[in-house]
Motif scaffolding. Sequence first.
Motif, PDB file in Angstrom:
ATOM      1  N   UNK A 173     -37.382  17.981  14.939  1.00  0.00           N
ATOM      2  CA  UNK A 173     -36.019  17.986  14.431  1.00  0.00           C
ATOM      3  C   UNK A 173     -35.114  17.119  15.300  1.00  0.00           C
ATOM      4  N   UNK A 174     -35.275  17.232  16.604  1.00  0.00           N
ATOM      5  CA  UNK A 174     -34.476  16.422  17.520  1.00  0.00           C
ATOM      6  C   UNK A 174     -34.733  14.935  17.343  1.00  0.00           C
ATOM      7  N   UNK A 175     -35.999  14.550  17.172  1.00  0.00           N
ATOM      8  CA  UNK A 175     -36.315  13.141  16.939  1.00  0.00           C
ATOM      9  C   UNK A 175     -35.746  12.660  15.615  1.00  0.00           C
ATOM     10  N   UNK A 176     -35.862  13.483  14.575  1.00  0.00           N
ATOM     11  CA  UNK A 176     -35.304  13.099  13.276  1.00  0.00           C
ATOM     12  C   UNK A 176     -33.794  12.917  13.388  1.00  0.00           C
ATOM     13  N   UNK A 177     -33.137  13.867  14.040  1.00  0.00           N
ATOM     14  CA  UNK A 177     -31.678  13.810  14.166  1.00  0.00           C
ATOM     15  C   UNK A 177     -31.253  12.578  14.971  1.00  0.00           C
ATOM     16  N   UNK A 178     -32.032  12.240  16.000  1.00  0.00           N
ATOM     17  CA  UNK A 178     -31.663  11.112  16.855  1.00  0.00           C
ATOM     18  C   UNK A 178     -31.896   9.762  16.186  1.00  0.00           C
ATOM     19  N   UNK A 179     -32.968   9.647  15.381  1.00  0.00           N
ATOM     20  CA  UNK A 179     -33.337   8.322  14.901  1.00  0.00           C
ATOM     21  C   UNK A 179     -33.222   8.114  13.394  1.00  0.00           C
ATOM     22  N   UNK A 180     -33.296   9.178  12.587  1.00  0.00           N
ATOM     23  CA  UNK A 180     -33.392   8.989  11.145  1.00  0.00           C
ATOM     24  C   UNK A 180     -32.308   9.685  10.326  1.00  0.00           C
ATOM     25  N   UNK A 181     -31.416  10.409  10.930  1.00  0.00           N
ATOM     26  CA  UNK A 181     -30.469  11.193  10.146  1.00  0.00           C
ATOM     27  C   UNK A 181     -29.356  10.355   9.523  1.00  0.00           C
ATOM     28  N   UNK A 182     -29.006   9.236  10.130  1.00  0.00           N
ATOM     29  CA  UNK A 182     -27.924   8.410   9.590  1.00  0.00           C
ATOM     30  C   UNK A 182     -28.228   6.946   9.856  1.00  0.00           C
ATOM     31  N   UNK A 183     -27.898   6.063   8.920  1.00  0.00           N
ATOM     32  CA  UNK A 183     -28.128   4.635   9.155  1.00  0.00           C
ATOM     33  C   UNK A 183     -27.185   4.109  10.231  1.00  0.00           C
ATOM     34  N   UNK A 184     -27.621   3.069  10.908  1.00  0.00           N
ATOM     35  CA  UNK A 184     -26.776   2.504  11.963  1.00  0.00           C
ATOM     36  C   UNK A 184     -25.549   1.818  11.383  1.00  0.00           C
ATOM     37  N   UNK A 185     -25.740   1.058  10.338  1.00  0.00           N
ATOM     38  CA  UNK A 185     -24.632   0.333   9.723  1.00  0.00           C
ATOM     39  C   UNK A 185     -24.458   0.835   8.294  1.00  0.00           C
ATOM     40  N   UNK A 186     -23.459   1.661   8.072  1.00  0.00           N
ATOM     41  CA  UNK A 186     -23.255   2.252   6.750  1.00  0.00           C
ATOM     42  C   UNK A 186     -22.802   1.225   5.725  1.00  0.00           C
ATOM     43  N   UNK A 187     -22.168   0.151   6.165  1.00  0.00           N
ATOM     44  CA  UNK A 187     -21.684  -0.861   5.232  1.00  0.00           C
ATOM     45  C   UNK A 187     -22.807  -1.799   4.783  1.00  0.00           C
ATOM     46  N   UNK A 188     -23.968  -1.711   5.421  1.00  0.00           N
ATOM     47  CA  UNK A 188     -25.076  -2.601   5.101  1.00  0.00           C
ATOM     48  C   UNK A 188     -25.853  -2.060   3.904  1.00  0.00           C
ATOM     49  N   UNK A 189     -25.679  -2.662   2.760  1.00  0.00           N
ATOM     50  CA  UNK A 189     -26.360  -2.248   1.536  1.00  0.00           C
ATOM     51  C   UNK A 189     -27.089  -3.450   0.959  1.00  0.00           C
ATOM     52  N   UNK A 190     -28.238  -3.188   0.362  1.00  0.00           N
ATOM     53  CA  UNK A 190     -28.996  -4.244  -0.294  1.00  0.00           C
ATOM     54  C   UNK A 190     -29.257  -3.837  -1.725  1.00  0.00           C
TER      55      UNK A 190
END
Length: 67
Positions: free
Chosen positions: A27-44
């Motif tokens: 859970x800690x690893x998920x929260x640290x690395x995968x819970x939110x994108x680094x750049x929210x404005x970056x969409x493809x």
Amino acid sequence: MMLRRLHGYPLALAITLALLLKALLLFGLWKAFFSAPQAKQMRMPTATVEQHLLAPTPPVSPPERKP
């Protein structure tokens, strides 16, 4: 029997504690690395991503031999 005397815990309790510790670490690893994108404005666009991921790979030519 020797493990029970060394740790002082029944096997079921030791396994439960180990699983809880692993779950907390995951859970800690998920929260640290995968819970939110680094750049929210970056969409493809989805179509571009699909085209890139599903495109066939070009054939690789063997390296040229020098005489």
